[in-house]
Each structure stands twice: as C-alpha cells, then as structure tokens.
Enzyme design. Structure first.
Site, PDB file in Angstrom:
ATOM      1  CG  PHE A 139      16.449 -19.889  34.806  1.00 46.59           C
ATOM      2  CD1 PHE A 139      17.099 -21.065  34.463  1.00 46.59           C
ATOM      3  CD2 PHE A 139      15.548 -19.349  33.896  1.00 46.59           C
ATOM      4  CE1 PHE A 139      16.853 -21.698  33.241  1.00 46.59           C
ATOM      5  CE2 PHE A 139      15.295 -19.979  32.681  1.00 46.59           C
ATOM      6  CZ  PHE A 139      15.955 -21.159  32.355  1.00 46.59           C
ATOM      7  CG  ASP A 224      14.888 -12.014  34.951  1.00 45.33           C
ATOM      8  OD1 ASP A 224      13.649 -12.038  34.895  1.00 45.33           O
ATOM      9  OD2 ASP A 224      15.614 -12.902  34.471  1.00 45.33           O
ATOM     10  CE  LYS A 253       8.889 -17.867  34.027  1.00 43.11           C
ATOM     11  NZ  LYS A 253       8.670 -19.152  33.380  1.00 43.11           N
TER      12      LYS A 253
HETATM   13  C1  PLP Z   1      13.580 -15.134  36.136  1.00 37.99           C
HETATM   14  C2  PLP Z   1      13.501 -15.702  34.748  1.00 37.99           C
HETATM   15  N1  PLP Z   1      14.171 -15.097  33.762  1.00 37.99           N
HETATM   16  C3  PLP Z   1      14.112 -15.551  32.489  1.00 37.99           C
HETATM   17  C4  PLP Z   1      13.388 -16.678  32.154  1.00 37.99           C
HETATM   18  C5  PLP Z   1      13.324 -17.156  30.734  1.00 37.99           C
HETATM   19  O1  PLP Z   1      12.076 -16.853  30.207  1.00 37.99           O
HETATM   20  P1  PLP Z   1      11.512 -17.619  28.911  1.00 37.99           P
HETATM   21  O2  PLP Z   1      11.416 -19.057  29.237  1.00 37.99           O
HETATM   22  O3  PLP Z   1      10.189 -16.933  28.639  1.00 37.99           O
HETATM   23  O4  PLP Z   1      12.456 -17.346  27.800  1.00 37.99           O
HETATM   24  C6  PLP Z   1      12.684 -17.343  33.168  1.00 37.99           C
HETATM   25  C7  PLP Z   1      11.929 -18.585  32.854  1.00 37.99           C
HETATM   26  O5  PLP Z   1      11.679 -19.408  33.685  1.00 37.99           O
HETATM   27  C8  PLP Z   1      12.754 -16.846  34.487  1.00 37.99           C
HETATM   28  O6  PLP Z   1      12.094 -17.456  35.491  1.00 37.99           O
END
Ligand code: PLP
Length: 406
Positions: A139, A224, A253
C-alpha cells in the site's frame, strides 16, 4: 453542539459516502482514550492508523501547536520559515540523509518519490529508465501515481489506466525482484513491514538483498516508511534495524502526531534532480505542521519512546501469540515489529465482526489484509492499557464471530 442524531443526519446528508463509518461520532481524546458524543470511552489501539504517536492531546503537542499558530501559521514556500529549516535538519540528522522535502501526506511523499526517481535518471541522461517495481499486497497511497504502486487490484477498479511502467512482484521474494529489475528500472518501492497488506515484516535479508540488487543494477531503492517510520518499530526508521540506507525514504503518519505532514528524505546527489520549479507544495513545510513534528521528535527523546516502543511491542506480540495459542479455533498467530502488530485470524472468523465486538467492549483496532487484526497504538501506551485491550480480545476470541456461509 448538535447531538449525535443530528450530527449523523448531517453526515448522511452532506458527506461523500467513501468511508464505511459506524454510527458514532468522536469528539475528544486524551492519552490512549477517545470519547464519543454519548460520553462513551474507547481505548484507542490504532492511533488514527499509526498517526497519533504521542496519543491524544499530549501537552507537548498542544503547547507547540498553540504557540506556533499564535506566532506564524502559514507563509508558503516563497520564503523560508524557521520551523521547516529546524525540522528538515532534525529529520536528516536522525535518519542519516542530506535533504528533506516536506509535504502533507504519505501519498504526496510517494508521489514526490516517483517524480524524483524518474527525474534522477533523466538528469543523468538515462531517459529510458522510468520503470518502477513494487510488490503485491503493498500500500503506497491512492493518488494515481501512488495507487499504481499499490499492489492491490481491488483499489484500481474503475479508475481507468494506471500509470504506465509500474509492475509488481511477490513481497519477500528476492529472486522475483532479481528477475524484474533491469537497466530500465528507475526505482524499487518497498515497505519494511507491509502494513495495510497484513502487518507482514520483511523476511531476514530481504531489504539488505534489495539494497545490493539496486546498487548492482543502478536502480534507486525507495523505502516507504509512512507507517513504520518515526519510531513505530522501535528504531527511528525501520531500515535502521537492517543497517541499510535507501536512496529515498518517505515518511508521514506519526511524524507530526496527528497534524497532516509527509516528507521525503534523500541523499544530496539524488535530491539535486529536483531543482527549483520541478516540484512543490503550497502547504508542505508550513510552520504549524513543522512545529508539531519538532514537538513529536523532542518528546520521543524526552520520554525515551523508542526503547519503550520496543518493550511494549514485545509485550503486545507475546500477548497476541498467547491468545492465538489459547484460542486456536479463532486465531493462528501474532506478528509484528515494535508497536505495529497483528493477530492472524483463523479461516472462517469474520474480521469486521471481531472489530465490531471489540468496539462494543470499548477497544478500537483496525483490520489489515484479509484477516489480520492490526494494533498500532500510541507509542506512549502502557502495559496496563495493552493488557486491557488483550483482555477484550480474549473475550471476543472465546466465541468469535464467523463469516456467514450464505
Ligand atoms: C505504507 C503506506 N504508504 C502510504 C500510505 C498513504 O499515506 P496517506 O494516507 O497519508 O496518504 C499509507 C497509508 O496508510 C501507508 O500505510
């Protein structure tokens, strides 16, 4: 203030129906607890999806945000502001990077990473190196670029063509990555623990192997850490458990404890590929979010929260494993890293039902993947609070809700 029924009626009338929300409205938080409009109290063991690192209304965050908004809330990036400079320096110091780009969310940080990775090769004369490799079940966000990286086809449906040049391989399979990464690959995108995909930590040697593979083939390694960063796994960044330095790391986050923020961290020679005019953000690096993030970073140190997270994480995972042993018909194991942990439900157990029953018992968690109950509590959580959550889970697992067979 409107009462619960009035608020729910307004929500039904005016809010886009893109979330599945139960009929309760949160109004207040303190520490690891939330309260709804009816005055019911909930133990928050998901922290706004791994966001509220200091819990709710932590005095250090309240003070920093209040003082900052009274002094300077926003100026845009026509000028430097003191807070964005201090935060960029702090983030680089703690992560071993040279450059920080500040934005407003995880998705935006990953979008910046896609652009930077492609433009890095472009500026080196390698215009054909634009392909991106990510993993199934990952994700990375929901904008068109980050959505293309997100390796879950259910999120693509109905949105037309995905960004070209993106492909996926199974997570944890270094050989599959070896077969895919070549001289057209701009970057490999990877989560150190697949969060949304089911709280799946990288297998031993995987991240180290990806680092070596990217070096060998000339691709950038983008990690990420939007869910795992800022202490959630017990180190400032999860890659620090593995002793590797990716070319780019994205965070979001927990960084500002609940104030929207995202950041891309990189090395000098990579960051140089985004000179003035190539990328930017109106809100990114605004003094309010930066002040909140500085307060989070200082509190991580002042309260020793990295070591605390490691200890509490061990306590939590041990508790989840003990519960799965006690209720083998309901759960088949617990796993995680630091305070990002999951209980794997047995076949036939309804994860949404488990979440609902926990909520009815006053405990909030979230689902990850098809059948994992995810815990991502505030990093300030105590053993007593974790035990309160585990006790509620124990009661639910004794007679777990089943997926209906009709
Ligand atoms: C690993 C990861 N990358 C990217 C995102 C996307 O982040 P945002 O919701 O702040 O745009 C998330 C959100 O859950 C995530 O867990």
């Amino acid at each position: 203030m409107a009462n619960t029924a009035e608020l729910l009626s307004l929500a039904g009338q005016y809010m886009l129906k893109n979330y599945k929300q139960p009929a309760l409205v949160m109004t207040r938080g303190e520490g690891c607890y939330l309260w709804d409009t009816e005055g019911r109290r909930y133990l928050d063991l998901y922290a706004g999806i791994a966001v509220c690192a200091l819990g709710h209304a932590h005095p250090a965050l309240v003070k920093a945000v209040s003082e900052q908004v009274a002094r300077l809330g926003h100026i845009a990036n026509y000028y430097y502001n003191d807070r964005q400079i201090e935060l960029s320096a702090e983030l680089c110091r703690r992560s071993g990077y040279d450059r920080a780009f500040l934005c407003n969310s995880g998705t935006e940080a990953n979008e910046a990473a896609i652009k930077l990775a492609r433009r890095y090769h472009f500026t080196r004369g390698d215009k054909d190196r634009a392909q991106l490799v990510a993993t199934w079940n990952s994700f990375h966000g929901r904008s068109m670029g980050s959505l293309a990286l997100t390796g879950q086809a259910k999120y693509w449906e109905g949105f037309g063509h995905m960004l070209p040049g993106v492909s996926h391989v199974p997570y944890g399979d270094l050989e599959a990555m070896r077969r895919r990464v070549n001289d057209r690959t701009a970057a490999v995108f990877i989560e150190p623990v697949q969060g949304e995909g089911g709280v799946l930590p990288a297998p031993d040697g995987y991240l180290e192997g990806l680092r070596a593979l990217c070096d060998e083939r000339g691709a950038l390694l983008v990690v990420d850490e939007i869910q795992t960063g800022i202490g959630r796994t017990g180190r400032f960044l999860a890659t620090q458990h593995h002793g590797i330095q990716p070319d780019i790391t994205t965070i979001a986050k927990g960084t500002a404890g609940g104030v929207p923020i995202g950041a891309l961290l990189t090395r000098e020679h990579v960051g140089d590929a985004l000179p003035p005019g190539t990328h930017g953000s109106t809100f990114g690096g605004n003094p309010l979010a930066a002040a909140a993030a500085l307060a989070v970073l200082h509190t991580l140190d002042a309260e020793g929260l990295l070591d605390h997270t490691t200890r509490m994480g061990e306590h939590l995972v041990a508790g989840l494993q003990a519960l799965s042993k006690k209720h083998p018909h309901a759960a088949v194991g617990g796993r995680g890293r630091g305070l990002l942990a999951g209980l794997i439900l047995a076949d036939g157990v309804d994860p949404r039902g488990v979440l609902t029953q926990l909520r009815e018992r006053g405990v909030l968690v979230s689902q990850a993947g098809e059948r994992v109950v995810r815990f991502a509590p505030p990093l300030i959580v105590t053993a007593a609070e974790l035990d309160e959550g585990l006790a509620a889970l124990d009661a639910v697992l004794a007679d777990p809700p089943r997926v209906s067979s009709t």
